[in-house]
Design an enzyme around this catalytic site. Structure first.
Site, PDB file in Angstrom:
ATOM      1  N   HIS A 112       0.377  38.276  15.072  1.00 25.23           N
ATOM      2  CA  HIS A 112      -0.868  38.464  14.572  1.00 25.23           C
ATOM      3  C   HIS A 112      -0.754  39.984  14.395  1.00 25.23           C
ATOM      4  CE1 HIS A 112      -5.243  37.183  14.299  1.00 25.23           C
ATOM      5  NE2 HIS A 112      -5.143  38.706  13.810  1.00 25.23           N
ATOM      6  N   ASN A 156      -0.371  34.598  11.715  1.00 25.96           N
ATOM      7  CA  ASN A 156      -1.728  34.548  11.408  1.00 25.96           C
ATOM      8  C   ASN A 156      -1.775  35.411   9.925  1.00 25.96           C
ATOM      9  OD1 ASN A 156      -4.753  34.784  12.111  1.00 25.96           O
ATOM     10  ND2 ASN A 156      -4.465  36.795  11.388  1.00 25.96           N
ATOM     11  N   GLU A 157      -2.442  34.549   9.067  1.00 29.02           N
ATOM     12  CA  GLU A 157      -2.710  35.228   7.794  1.00 29.02           C
ATOM     13  C   GLU A 157      -1.584  36.228   6.930  1.00 29.02           C
ATOM     14  OE1 GLU A 157      -6.493  37.448   8.246  1.00 29.02           O
ATOM     15  OE2 GLU A 157      -7.617  35.409   8.654  1.00 29.02           O
ATOM     16  N   ASN A 286      -8.626  30.206   8.631  1.00 31.07           N
ATOM     17  CA  ASN A 286      -9.374  31.044   8.858  1.00 31.07           C
ATOM     18  C   ASN A 286     -10.663  31.159   7.729  1.00 31.07           C
ATOM     19  OD1 ASN A 286      -8.013  31.469  11.063  1.00 31.07           O
ATOM     20  ND2 ASN A 286      -7.370  33.700  10.465  1.00 31.07           N
ATOM     21  N   GLU A 363     -10.388  30.417  12.644  1.00 33.12           N
ATOM     22  CA  GLU A 363     -11.429  31.749  12.815  1.00 33.12           C
ATOM     23  C   GLU A 363     -12.692  31.361  12.100  1.00 33.12           C
ATOM     24  OE1 GLU A 363      -9.758  35.659  12.032  1.00 33.12           O
ATOM     25  OE2 GLU A 363      -8.049  35.119  13.231  1.00 33.12           O
ATOM     26  N   TRP A 417      -9.711  46.277  13.347  1.00 34.50           N
ATOM     27  CA  TRP A 417      -8.511  46.842  12.524  1.00 34.50           C
ATOM     28  C   TRP A 417      -9.314  48.220  11.801  1.00 34.50           C
ATOM     29  CZ3 TRP A 417      -4.540  44.902  13.878  1.00 34.50           C
ATOM     30  CH2 TRP A 417      -4.339  43.772  14.365  1.00 34.50           C
ATOM     31  N   TYR A 425     -17.850  40.780  16.484  1.00 37.47           N
ATOM     32  CA  TYR A 425     -17.708  39.427  16.049  1.00 37.47           C
ATOM     33  C   TYR A 425     -17.998  38.615  17.324  1.00 37.47           C
ATOM     34  CZ  TYR A 425     -15.613  40.190  11.310  1.00 37.47           C
ATOM     35  OH  TYR A 425     -15.489  40.480  10.224  1.00 37.47           O
TER      36      TYR A 425
HETATM   37  C1  BG6 Z   1      -9.068  37.957  10.046  1.00 39.90           C
HETATM   38  C2  BG6 Z   1      -8.195  38.395  11.036  1.00 39.90           C
HETATM   39  O1  BG6 Z   1      -8.522  38.267   9.044  1.00 39.90           O
HETATM   40  O2  BG6 Z   1     -10.427  38.486  10.153  1.00 39.90           O
HETATM   41  C3  BG6 Z   1      -8.598  38.858  12.275  1.00 39.90           C
HETATM   42  O3  BG6 Z   1      -7.292  37.211  11.381  1.00 39.90           O
HETATM   43  C4  BG6 Z   1      -9.833  39.881  11.840  1.00 39.90           C
HETATM   44  O4  BG6 Z   1      -7.653  39.636  12.969  1.00 39.90           O
HETATM   45  C5  BG6 Z   1     -10.902  38.936  11.421  1.00 39.90           C
HETATM   46  O5  BG6 Z   1     -10.413  40.646  12.762  1.00 39.90           O
HETATM   47  C6  BG6 Z   1     -12.219  39.752  10.701  1.00 39.90           C
HETATM   48  O6  BG6 Z   1     -11.772  40.774   9.851  1.00 39.90           O
HETATM   49  P1  BG6 Z   1     -12.284  42.371  10.297  1.00 39.90           P
HETATM   50  O7  BG6 Z   1     -11.552  43.050   9.353  1.00 39.90           O
HETATM   51  O8  BG6 Z   1     -13.428  42.314   9.817  1.00 39.90           O
HETATM   52  O9  BG6 Z   1     -11.948  42.494  11.444  1.00 39.90           O
END
Ligand code: BG6
Length: 464
Positions: A112, A156-157, A286, A363, A417, A425
């Site tokens: 990830h 992941n993604e 996700n 997700e 990030w 979240y």
């Molecule tokens: C997904 C990722 O893209 O979305 C997560 O797998 C990420 O790692 C989540 O945190 C939400 O995105 P962000 O940028 O709002 O944290």
């Protein structure tokens, strides 16, 4: 809902573990990039490294049956030679043991996004050796943890970290280069297939899949121009990951289009064979929002993400391909994410029609600013968001789609990030300023009731 349906939350190693330099962990590309640029980072994050037992106990108390998390490559492998860090291995054994103690099914992502910096410094995903280093990592994980894990995913993604890192430039390594984007994407999909091969050949228990950042594509109208734009958008957003992982082939029209302007010599016949022969057992999707497009009109390629939480900054224009537009009737978060549960229902049906593989919604969640100093965060917006998206899943299941689990993003608040920790979240609030205190939000208790009712508590409706 079937009693075996998985209900849980998801996290990622870099976003929650903290302990970035503890117990011989190597530096990751995210450690390096955020430290170099003096940006908010995940050095401590939710301190899951030291609090995982409490976090997993709370999952159990919240009725959850599964936990999706990722393994940190730089915690497990010390260097390019592939030497194993026994302390990192021990940590994940403790974490997995806690899952089993609380009867929580671990759903494990091998990668990830936290590539070791020792590989990033040597070209990262542009270096073919990294794909084979991933294969080594995957084998180590299967050997070490294979008895304790039945559900694995390779990546992941890929779309998100490759597009952001090599094309848009807002994630490390911060490049804006189409040729390099293609090479990175190819190596990641090769690496995933190598991981799938190692898993199947090793005869381990369980199944292996891949997790995709799924943005089903809609068009603004039914014209042929819009349909062409939709195909470009689908190839850009979804097909190079899902077609490749599930069917074993990159979309041929995408490769043909790119070959007109770029060098595709990096594609090797023997590696295409590995990709073809090693497809996934299931797909993880996700879902945050769809992609609504219109035909490209003019201007240069421009992709801008909103990392500030101030509405109205994001933009996606891919020159000659498509433009993303905003539905004026939709609601958007402060980070410009459309709230559109119908997209999940439609997307699940589309993915099932195309791939006919079991699906896990790996997700789904909404990121907002929240005051966590109160006794309980009353996140009714999250409850309504989750209700509507689980309803979308149930609608798709009613139409015959094989969906086997739902994971809220995220199990608890964590580092988001480039958005730092202000974008929350979690089902559980983490007070980062007050000794990492954990407090369940209203959504946590609501989710518990949903799980205990096997979905009966969800307020159902059909979408138009
Ligand atoms: C997904 C990722 O893209 O979305 C997560 O797998 C990420 O790692 C989540 O945190 C939400 O995105 P962000 O940028 O709002 O944290």
């Amino acid at each position: 809902m079937d009693k075996n349906f998985f209900w849980g939350g998801a996290t990622a190693s870099y976003q929650c573990e903290g302990a970035w330099d503890v117990d011989d962990k190597a530096e990751s590309m995210w450690d390096h990039y955020l430290h170099e640029n003096d940006m908010e980072n995940g050095d401590i994050a939710s301190d899951h490294y030291h609090r995982f037992e409490e976090d997993i106990r709370m999952m159990k108390e919240g009725g959850q049956t599964s936990y999706r998390f990722s393994l940190s490559w730089p915690r497990i492998i010390k260097n390019q030679a592939g030497e194993i860090n026994s302390k990192g291995i021990e940590f994940y054994h403790r974490l997995l043991d806690a899952c089993h103690k609380f009867d929580i099914e671990p759903f494990v992502t091998i990668y990830h996004w936290d590539l070791p910096q020792y590989w990033e410094a040597d070209g990262g995903w542009l270096n073919r050796d990294v794909a084979y280093a991933f294969e080594h990592l995957a084998k180590v994980c299967f050997e070490q943890f294979g008895d304790k894990v039945r559900y694995w995913t390779t990546f992941n993604e890929p779309k998100w970290f490759i597009a952001n890192g090599y094309f848009i430039g807002n994630y490390p390594p911060g490049l804006q280069d189409v040729q390099k984007t293609m090479i990175g994407a190819y190596h990641v999909m090769l690496a995933s297939a190598l991981g799938v091969r190692a898993f199947h050949e090793g005869g381990y228990q369980g199944q292996i899949g891949i997790v995709h950042s799924y943005t089903p594509v809609n068009g603004v109208d039914d014209t042929i121009e819009t349909k062409i734009a939709m195909r470009y958008a689908d190839n850009y957003c979804n097909n190079w990951i899902l077609d490749t992982a599930a069917l074993g082939e990159f979309p041929i029209d995408l490769v043909a289009k790119l070959a007109l302007d770029y060098d595709v010599d990096f594609i090797k016949a023997d590696e295409l064979r590995i990709i073809k022969e090693n497809t996934v057992d299931f797909i993880g999707l996700n879902y945050y929002a769809r992609t609504l497009v219109k035909p490209y009109t003019d201007g240069e390629t421009q992709v801008v993400f909103n990392h500030s939480g101030k509405k109205g900054q994001s933009k996606v224009v891919i020159k000659g391909w498509f433009e993303q537009v905003k539905d004026p009737n939709s609601e958007f978060t402060a980070w410009d994410t459309e709230i559109y549960p119908k997209g999940l229902q439609d997307g699940l049906i589309e993915a099932w029609d195309r791939y006919h593989l079991p699906i896990y919604v790996t997700e789904n969640g909404v990121g907002v600013r929240e005051d966590v100093t109160v006794d309980q965060v009353n996140d009714d917006y999250r409850i309504s968001f989750m209700n509507d998206h689980i309803n979308a899943i149930m609608n798709a299941m009613d139409q015959g789609v094989d969906i086997r689990g739902y994971y809220a993003w995220a199990s608890f608040d964590l580092y988001s990030w480039k958005n730092g920790v202000e974008k929350r979240y979690g089902l559980v609030a983490v007070d980062f300023k007050n000794e990492q205190e954990r407090k369940p939000k209203a959504s946590y208790y609501w989710f518990k009731e949903v799980i205990e009712s096997h979905g009966e508590k969800i307020q159902r409706r059909a979408f138009e």
